[in-house]
Design an enzyme around this catalytic site. Structure first.
Site, mmCIF file in Angstrom:
data_model
loop_
_atom_site.group_PDB
_atom_site.id
_atom_site.type_symbol
_atom_site.label_atom_id
_atom_site.label_comp_id
_atom_site.label_asym_id
_atom_site.label_seq_id
_atom_site.Cartn_x
_atom_site.Cartn_y
_atom_site.Cartn_z
ATOM 1 N N LYS A 1 0.859 -1.185 0.000
ATOM 2 C CA LYS A 1 0.000 0.000 0.000
ATOM 3 C C LYS A 1 0.890 1.229 0.000
ATOM 4 C CE LYS A 1 -3.619 2.445 2.484
ATOM 5 N NZ LYS A 1 -4.601 2.422 3.571
ATOM 6 N N LYS B 1 -2.344 -1.488 -3.718
ATOM 7 C CA LYS B 1 -3.176 -0.300 -3.623
ATOM 8 C C LYS B 1 -2.309 0.949 -3.614
ATOM 9 C CE LYS B 1 -6.298 1.817 -0.330
ATOM 10 N NZ LYS B 1 -6.903 1.727 0.965
#
Ligand code: PBG
Length: 326
Positions: free
Chosen positions: A197, A249
């Site tokens: 992330k 992400k």
């Protein structure tokens, strides 16, 4: 001058030919709808920066989940927006807190027909907006945060989540959550690890979606956009710690990372098409600058083609509706 003998255009001549040779297809079962439930609302509240997305009331959340199940979506990922926030994010541990109540309501509504997922992270619950608790110097305290994540995970499992999504990027979070779940007898609950992330300005609209109190940024815990190898370290650690699935992400600016992870992962890989990716396409389409539906479909297809088995996208219900029509 010779004419070409190899003519790739042969297979592009008709829609039927193009459909026949398409390597990647979209299906509702691989789409996951992120949804926000806010405490104390009497009506769903539109999120200005995400046209078409709302903060749900408990009732409208139930309806959205029922619709998602009806459409054959793969899952729903729940985020809670509490009324009261404090330094420790204690509302996250309250079994009656907004997120845990939301999980319970959604499970009542859909049973096992839709995979119910929830966000394990403190940023929605802390008054400073960080994903963890702070130490005396105001730094995010990794290990003190882990202890809370473990308890939060058990509370969400008890509320009925099938899958937990730790998104805070604390070192060791997957291992601690796995241990806490196992110790509570919840070996059945799976972990979708936000393994890679990255810190990103494209989370901007999400801040409004959860009324985030954050000043500053998350660069001491989320990854640096400059780095590719580091994603593999994060992935290996999460796998060792017991991740059942992995997430990359954001999606759009990180398709190389997604392809890397997809190539080596022995477990299913998800990608999160985040708020800013959604808002950009909505804004350009609203101005008549791009074709909305074609752009949405291409953006999600690109994420699947890069290697994601599943995609979290705010357009999940709309895409599923289009797929039913075609
Ligand atoms: C953290 C979390 C964030 C998002 C999902 N989980 C915000 C952040 O890391 O800053 C962003 C999702 C989106 O932008 O759509 N709990």
């Amino acid at each position: 001058m010779g004419f070409p003998t190899h003519r790739p255009r042969r297979l592009r001549q008709t829609p039927a030919l193009r459909r026949l040779v398409a390597e990647t297809r979209l299906h509702p079962a691989e789409l996951i709808l992120p949804a926000f439930v806010r405490e104390g609302l009497s009506e769903p509240s539109p999120i200005q920066a995400m046209p078409g997305v709302v903060q749900h009331t408990m009732d409208s959340l139930r309806r959205a989940a029922a619709e998602a199940a009806e459409l054959g979506l793969g899952g729903i990922m729940l985020f809670g927006v509490p009324e009261e926030r404090d330094a420790e994010g204690s509302a996250s541990l309250d079994p009656e807190g907004v997120l845990n109540a939301g999980i319970r309501a959604v499970r009542e509504e859909v049973g096992d027909s839709l995979v119910v997922m929830s966000d394990v992270c403190l940023d929605e619950f802390t008054d400073h907006g960080h994903c963890g608790v702070l130490d005396a110097e105001g730094r995010v305290d990794n290990d003190a945060t882990l202890e809370i994540y473990g308890r939060m995970a058990v509370a969400q499992a008890e509320a009925g989540a099938h899958v937990l999504g730790p998104s805070g990027m604390m070192d060791g979070q997957v291992g601690v959550i796995r241990q806490a779940l196992d110790a509570a007898g919840r070996q059945d609950v799976a972990i979708l690890a936000y393994a890679a992330k990255y810190a990103s300005p494209f989370y901007g609209p999400f801040r409004e979606a959860v009324d985030s109190q954050l000043k500053g940024d998350r660069r001491t815990y989320q990854m640096d956009a400059a780095n590719r190898r580091e994603a593999l370290v994060e992935v290996e650690l999460d796998l060792e710690e017991g991740a059942d699935m992995l997430m990359v992400k954001p999606a759009m600016s990180y398709l190389d990372i997604l392809a890397d992870v997809a190539a080596m992962s022995p477990v299913p890989v998800a990608a999160y098409q985040i708020s800013g990716e959604y808002s950009m396409i909505e804004a350009a389409a609203a101005n008549g600058w791009i074709d909305r539906r074609a752009s949405i479909l291409e953006s999600v297809l690109g994420i699947r083609r890069a290697g994601a088995n599943m995609v979290l996208t705010y357009w999940a219900p709309e895409i599923a509706g289009w797929l039913k029509e075609s």
